[in-house]
Motif scaffolding. Structure first.
Motif, PDB file in Angstrom:
ATOM      1  N   LEU A  32       0.936  32.461-135.199  1.00 21.89           N
ATOM      2  CA  LEU A  32       0.458  33.641-134.481  1.00 21.89           C
ATOM      3  C   LEU A  32       0.019  34.727-135.456  1.00 21.89           C
ATOM      4  O   LEU A  32      -0.987  35.409-135.230  1.00 21.89           O
ATOM      5  N   ALA A  33       0.775  34.889-136.548  1.00 18.15           N
ATOM      6  CA  ALA A  33       0.432  35.906-137.547  1.00 18.15           C
ATOM      7  C   ALA A  33      -0.913  35.590-138.189  1.00 18.15           C
ATOM      8  O   ALA A  33      -1.760  36.483-138.353  1.00 18.15           O
ATOM      9  N   LEU A  34      -1.124  34.328-138.526  1.00 24.10           N
ATOM     10  CA  LEU A  34      -2.381  33.939-139.169  1.00 24.10           C
ATOM     11  C   LEU A  34      -3.561  34.111-138.213  1.00 24.10           C
ATOM     12  O   LEU A  34      -4.616  34.646-138.587  1.00 24.10           O
ATOM     13  N   LYS A  35      -3.371  33.708-136.972  1.00 26.81           N
ATOM     14  CA  LYS A  35      -4.448  33.851-135.991  1.00 26.81           C
ATOM     15  C   LYS A  35      -4.731  35.328-135.693  1.00 26.81           C
ATOM     16  O   LYS A  35      -5.880  35.721-135.467  1.00 26.81           O
ATOM     17  N   SER A  36      -3.683  36.146-135.714  1.00 27.00           N
ATOM     18  CA  SER A  36      -3.867  37.591-135.493  1.00 27.00           C
ATOM     19  C   SER A  36      -4.708  38.209-136.598  1.00 27.00           C
ATOM     20  O   SER A  36      -5.607  39.021-136.335  1.00 27.00           O
ATOM     21  N   VAL A  37      -4.424  37.815-137.846  1.00 31.02           N
ATOM     22  CA  VAL A  37      -5.165  38.358-138.983  1.00 31.02           C
ATOM     23  C   VAL A  37      -6.613  37.880-138.961  1.00 31.02           C
ATOM     24  O   VAL A  37      -7.550  38.658-139.202  1.00 31.02           O
ATOM     25  N   LEU A  38      -6.819  36.605-138.665  1.00 31.58           N
ATOM     26  CA  LEU A  38      -8.182  36.062-138.588  1.00 31.58           C
ATOM     27  C   LEU A  38      -8.976  36.750-137.476  1.00 31.58           C
ATOM     28  O   LEU A  38     -10.158  37.082-137.649  1.00 31.58           O
ATOM     29  N   SER A  39      -8.322  36.973-136.347  1.00 30.94           N
ATOM     30  CA  SER A  39      -8.993  37.626-135.220  1.00 30.94           C
ATOM     31  C   SER A  39      -9.373  39.067-135.557  1.00 30.94           C
ATOM     32  O   SER A  39     -10.443  39.550-135.175  1.00 30.94           O
ATOM     33  N   SER A  40      -8.509  39.755-136.298  1.00 31.52           N
ATOM     34  CA  SER A  40      -8.813  41.138-136.679  1.00 31.52           C
ATOM     35  C   SER A  40      -9.978  41.186-137.662  1.00 31.52           C
ATOM     36  O   SER A  40     -10.802  42.113-137.626  1.00 31.52           O
ATOM     37  N   ARG A  41     -10.079  40.179-138.525  1.00 27.26           N
ATOM     38  CA  ARG A  41     -11.197  40.113-139.466  1.00 27.26           C
ATOM     39  C   ARG A  41     -12.522  39.917-138.715  1.00 27.26           C
ATOM     40  O   ARG A  41     -13.530  40.534-139.041  1.00 27.26           O
TER      41      ARG A  41
END
Length: 205
Positions: free
Chosen positions: A107-116
Protein backbone atom coordinates in the motif's frame (compact mmCIF):
# COMPACT_ATOMS: atom_id res chain seq x y z
CA UNK A 1 -5.20 6.80 -16.92
CA UNK A 2 -2.51 7.17 -19.58
CA UNK A 3 0.94 8.73 -19.76
CA UNK A 4 3.17 9.47 -22.73
CA UNK A 5 6.11 7.25 -23.64
CA UNK A 6 9.29 8.96 -24.83
CA UNK A 7 12.54 8.02 -26.48
CA UNK A 8 15.85 8.89 -24.85
CA UNK A 9 16.19 11.93 -27.07
CA UNK A 10 12.93 13.43 -25.73
CA UNK A 11 10.64 12.61 -28.65
CA UNK A 12 7.22 11.10 -27.93
CA UNK A 13 6.60 7.66 -29.46
CA UNK A 14 3.41 6.28 -27.88
CA UNK A 15 1.10 6.18 -24.89
CA UNK A 16 0.91 3.64 -22.07
CA UNK A 17 -2.13 2.91 -19.93
CA UNK A 18 -1.58 2.80 -16.18
CA UNK A 19 -3.51 0.53 -13.87
CA UNK A 20 -5.62 2.59 -11.46
CA UNK A 21 -5.20 0.00 -8.70
CA UNK A 22 -1.43 0.68 -8.69
CA UNK A 23 -0.94 4.21 -10.02
CA UNK A 24 -4.32 5.76 -9.27
CA UNK A 25 -5.20 5.09 -5.62
CA UNK A 26 -5.76 7.66 -2.90
CA UNK A 27 -2.35 7.97 -1.16
CA UNK A 28 -2.29 6.84 2.46
CA UNK A 29 0.09 9.25 4.20
CA UNK A 30 0.22 7.31 7.47
CA UNK A 31 1.27 4.08 5.76
CA UNK A 32 3.88 5.94 3.69
CA UNK A 33 5.27 7.48 6.89
CA UNK A 34 5.54 4.04 8.48
CA UNK A 35 7.38 2.69 5.42
CA UNK A 36 9.85 5.58 5.43
CA UNK A 37 10.53 5.21 9.17
CA UNK A 38 11.10 1.48 8.71
CA UNK A 39 13.51 2.05 5.82
CA UNK A 40 15.58 4.54 7.82
CA UNK A 41 15.50 2.40 10.98
CA UNK A 42 16.61 -0.72 9.11
CA UNK A 43 19.59 1.20 7.72
CA UNK A 44 20.82 2.22 11.17
CA UNK A 45 23.93 0.31 12.26
CA UNK A 46 23.30 0.47 15.99
CA UNK A 47 26.93 -0.49 16.69
CA UNK A 48 27.81 2.20 19.23
CA UNK A 49 28.34 1.11 22.83
CA UNK A 50 29.93 2.51 25.99
CA UNK A 51 30.39 1.07 29.47
CA UNK A 52 28.36 1.64 32.59
CA UNK A 53 30.01 1.93 36.01
CA UNK A 54 29.44 -1.81 36.48
CA UNK A 55 31.46 -2.62 33.37
CA UNK A 56 34.45 -0.28 33.78
CA UNK A 57 37.56 -2.05 35.07
CA UNK A 58 38.66 -1.21 38.61
CA UNK A 59 37.09 0.94 41.32
CA UNK A 60 36.22 -1.87 43.69
CA UNK A 61 37.80 -0.23 46.72
CA UNK A 62 36.42 2.86 48.43
CA UNK A 63 38.92 5.65 47.58
CA UNK A 64 38.93 7.14 51.10
CA UNK A 65 37.05 6.74 54.33
CA UNK A 66 33.51 8.06 54.62
CA UNK A 67 34.08 10.79 57.23
CA UNK A 68 36.82 13.02 58.53
CA UNK A 69 38.76 13.86 55.36
CA UNK A 70 36.95 17.10 54.51
CA UNK A 71 36.23 15.78 51.04
CA UNK A 72 32.95 14.64 49.57
CA UNK A 73 32.06 11.01 50.23
CA UNK A 74 32.96 8.66 47.40
CA UNK A 75 32.29 4.98 46.93
CA UNK A 76 34.23 4.20 43.75
CA UNK A 77 36.68 5.87 41.39
CA UNK A 78 34.63 4.43 38.52
CA UNK A 79 31.46 6.39 39.38
CA UNK A 80 30.16 8.63 36.54
CA UNK A 81 31.49 11.86 38.07
CA UNK A 82 35.08 10.57 37.96
CA UNK A 83 37.40 10.81 34.99
CA UNK A 84 37.56 7.31 33.55
CA UNK A 85 34.30 6.37 35.21
CA UNK A 86 31.30 4.72 33.63
CA UNK A 87 28.58 6.45 31.64
CA UNK A 88 25.25 7.03 33.41
CA UNK A 89 22.88 5.95 30.65
CA UNK A 90 25.37 4.25 28.38
CA UNK A 91 24.27 3.65 24.76
CA UNK A 92 24.37 -0.05 23.94
CA UNK A 93 24.63 -2.02 20.72
CA UNK A 94 21.12 -2.71 19.51
CA UNK A 95 19.09 -3.58 16.44
CA UNK A 96 16.77 -0.74 15.37
CA UNK A 97 15.08 -2.68 12.57
CA UNK A 98 11.44 -3.70 12.63
CA UNK A 99 9.04 -5.38 10.23
CA UNK A 100 5.96 -4.21 8.39
CA UNK A 101 3.19 -6.40 7.02
CA UNK A 102 3.39 -7.16 3.31
CA UNK A 103 0.04 -5.49 2.67
CA UNK A 104 1.25 -2.33 4.40
CA UNK A 105 4.43 -2.27 2.29
CA UNK A 106 2.45 -2.75 -0.92
CA UNK A 107 0.00 0.00 0.00
CA UNK A 108 2.86 2.38 0.82
CA UNK A 109 4.55 1.76 -2.52
CA UNK A 110 1.32 2.16 -4.47
CA UNK A 111 0.53 5.35 -2.53
CA UNK A 112 3.90 6.86 -3.44
CA UNK A 113 3.59 5.83 -7.10
CA UNK A 114 0.08 7.28 -7.27
CA UNK A 115 1.24 10.58 -5.78
CA UNK A 116 4.02 10.78 -8.38
CA UNK A 117 1.49 10.29 -11.19
CA UNK A 118 -0.95 12.79 -9.67
CA UNK A 119 1.82 15.42 -9.43
CA UNK A 120 3.12 14.75 -12.95
CA UNK A 121 6.46 13.51 -11.59
CA UNK A 122 6.60 10.27 -13.57
CA UNK A 123 8.43 9.79 -16.86
CA UNK A 124 8.15 6.62 -18.97
CA UNK A 125 10.90 5.84 -21.49
CA UNK A 126 10.74 3.34 -24.31
CA UNK A 127 14.27 2.12 -23.61
CA UNK A 128 17.17 2.95 -21.29
CA UNK A 129 19.91 0.67 -22.56
CA UNK A 130 23.34 1.97 -23.61
CA UNK A 131 25.75 0.20 -25.94
CA UNK A 132 28.72 1.34 -23.89
CA UNK A 133 29.55 2.92 -20.55
CA UNK A 134 29.52 6.65 -21.16
CA UNK A 135 28.44 9.36 -18.72
CA UNK A 136 27.81 11.76 -21.60
CA UNK A 137 25.04 9.51 -22.96
CA UNK A 138 23.27 9.59 -19.61
CA UNK A 139 23.74 13.34 -19.36
CA UNK A 140 22.13 13.75 -22.78
CA UNK A 141 19.03 11.94 -21.49
CA UNK A 142 18.89 14.24 -18.47
CA UNK A 143 19.26 17.31 -20.66
CA UNK A 144 16.51 16.13 -23.02
CA UNK A 145 14.00 16.09 -20.15
CA UNK A 146 15.60 18.75 -17.94
CA UNK A 147 16.10 16.32 -15.06
CA UNK A 148 18.18 17.27 -12.02
CA UNK A 149 17.26 14.71 -9.40
CA UNK A 150 15.72 11.47 -10.66
CA UNK A 151 15.37 7.78 -9.90
CA UNK A 152 15.78 5.55 -12.98
CA UNK A 153 14.09 2.16 -12.71
CA UNK A 154 14.57 -0.86 -14.98
CA UNK A 155 13.47 -4.49 -14.78
CA UNK A 156 16.93 -6.04 -14.75
CA UNK A 157 20.38 -4.82 -13.74
CA UNK A 158 21.97 -2.93 -16.63
CA UNK A 159 25.65 -2.36 -15.83
CA UNK A 160 26.14 0.12 -18.67
CA UNK A 161 23.27 2.23 -17.35
CA UNK A 162 24.41 1.99 -13.72
CA UNK A 163 28.04 2.92 -14.48
CA UNK A 164 27.01 5.68 -16.89
CA UNK A 165 24.91 7.29 -14.13
CA UNK A 166 27.30 6.69 -11.24
CA UNK A 167 29.23 9.95 -11.54
CA UNK A 168 26.21 12.21 -11.94
CA UNK A 169 25.03 13.84 -8.67
CA UNK A 170 21.33 13.49 -7.85
CA UNK A 171 20.81 10.47 -10.11
CA UNK A 172 20.19 6.92 -8.92
CA UNK A 173 19.42 3.68 -10.72
CA UNK A 174 17.38 0.78 -9.32
CA UNK A 175 15.53 -2.35 -10.33
CA UNK A 176 11.82 -3.01 -9.90
CA UNK A 177 12.45 -5.52 -7.11
CA UNK A 178 14.58 -3.08 -5.08
CA UNK A 179 12.57 0.18 -5.17
CA UNK A 180 11.23 1.55 -1.90
CA UNK A 181 8.82 4.37 -0.99
CA UNK A 182 11.69 6.28 0.62
CA UNK A 183 13.82 6.32 -2.53
CA UNK A 184 10.87 7.26 -4.75
CA UNK A 185 10.09 10.22 -2.47
CA UNK A 186 13.75 11.22 -2.20
CA UNK A 187 14.04 11.98 -5.92
CA UNK A 188 12.01 14.60 -7.78
CA UNK A 189 11.15 12.44 -10.80
CA UNK A 190 10.37 8.74 -11.11
CA UNK A 191 11.75 7.54 -14.46
CA UNK A 192 10.91 4.01 -15.61
CA UNK A 193 11.08 1.99 -18.79
CA UNK A 194 7.91 0.59 -20.33
CA UNK A 195 8.99 -2.90 -19.24
CA UNK A 196 9.51 -1.66 -15.67
CA UNK A 197 6.03 -0.09 -15.54
CA UNK A 198 4.46 -3.30 -16.84
CA UNK A 199 6.41 -5.34 -14.28
CA UNK A 200 5.31 -3.06 -11.42
CA UNK A 201 1.68 -3.40 -12.52
CA UNK A 202 2.04 -7.16 -12.79
CA UNK A 203 3.54 -7.53 -9.32
CA UNK A 204 1.46 -5.00 -7.37
CA UNK A 205 -1.92 -5.25 -9.08
Amino acid sequence: MTVDVFKKDGSKVSVIELNDSVFGIEPNEHVVHMAVVQYLANNRQGTKGTKTRAEVRGGGRKPWRQKGTGRARQGSIRAPQWRGGGVVFAPKTRDFSFKLNKKVKRLALKSVLSSRVANGKILVLEDLSFEQIKTKQMQNVLNAFNLKKALFVTVDLDKNLVLSANNIPGIKTAQVNTISPYEILKYDTFVATVDAVNKIQEVYN
